[in-house]
Design a protein around this motif. Sequence first.
Motif, short mmCIF file in Angstrom:
data_model
loop_
_atom_site.label_atom_id
_atom_site.label_comp_id
_atom_site.label_asym_id
_atom_site.label_seq_id
_atom_site.Cartn_x
_atom_site.Cartn_y
_atom_site.Cartn_z
N PHE A 70 -120.68 91.36 15.15
CA PHE A 70 -119.68 90.17 14.66
C PHE A 70 -119.91 89.03 14.19
CE2 PHE A 70 -117.41 94.62 14.75
CZ PHE A 70 -116.85 94.38 13.60
N PHE A 73 -122.19 89.02 11.91
CA PHE A 73 -122.41 88.61 10.56
C PHE A 73 -121.32 87.06 10.50
CE2 PHE A 73 -118.48 89.59 8.00
CZ PHE A 73 -118.75 90.77 6.81
N GLY A 74 -119.91 86.96 11.69
CA GLY A 74 -119.59 85.75 11.79
C GLY A 74 -120.22 84.56 10.76
N SER A 102 -122.46 91.35 3.08
CA SER A 102 -121.57 91.95 3.95
C SER A 102 -121.98 94.13 4.19
CB SER A 102 -119.92 92.58 3.90
OG SER A 102 -119.14 91.45 3.72
N ASN A 105 -124.91 94.74 6.08
CA ASN A 105 -124.97 95.09 7.27
C ASN A 105 -124.44 96.38 7.83
OD1 ASN A 105 -124.54 92.82 9.40
ND2 ASN A 105 -123.70 91.82 7.66
N LEU A 133 -119.39 101.10 12.47
CA LEU A 133 -119.90 99.64 12.08
C LEU A 133 -119.84 99.98 10.93
CD1 LEU A 133 -122.02 98.25 15.24
CD2 LEU A 133 -119.91 97.22 13.68
N THR A 136 -116.63 100.64 9.16
CA THR A 136 -116.04 98.46 8.70
C THR A 136 -116.49 97.82 8.34
OG1 THR A 136 -115.92 98.61 11.74
CG2 THR A 136 -115.86 96.69 10.36
#
Length: 181
Positions: A70, A73-74, A102, A105, A133, A136
């Motif tokens: 995360f 990703f952020g 996204s 990932n 994941l 998500t």
Amino acid sequence: LLNYVAFALTWLIFMGWFSEMYDASKHYWTVLGFSLAFFLVFYGVLVSYKFLRNTPFSIWEVALLLINAFVFFGIGYWTIWEGLPGQDGSYISGQRFLGLFSLGNAVLHFGVAAAFYRRKLADKNIFFLIAGLVLTFLTITIPVQLEGNWVTLLWAVEAVLLFWVGQREGARFYQWLALPL
């Protein structure tokens, strides 16, 4: 212990530099490159050891895996959102690439989950964690890339699939995830 300290210090130093020194006109590709490299190094260390030794994840390793995913990703999301600097000094909107980021990932985690599935490890929780994941990031991709009824429709399909997988594999966690979705 070395892995935990290296993880914490690497990301803290990077985040400190990023928050103070980031300038898209100079550092856009540097940020994306280094954040990807740090993510892959720590993801590879965590996952490869479990893959080769067939040992269960500790709660700390699960936390590191999730934080690593995360944080990467952020940083990537924010950097792409801000835009790519053009040749004339203007910025090219990166918003249309956020869904692709996204989805990328999700695909990366899917490859790892598939490797764990093929290996048929004794601890299925590793597979389910990484598959979580994947789900998500697929869930995040839907509203990032699409609008309106498509979001509702695809989330409904995803909820049904989650519930079905939970029933089929006896993974109550997936059934519980399907309910709010």
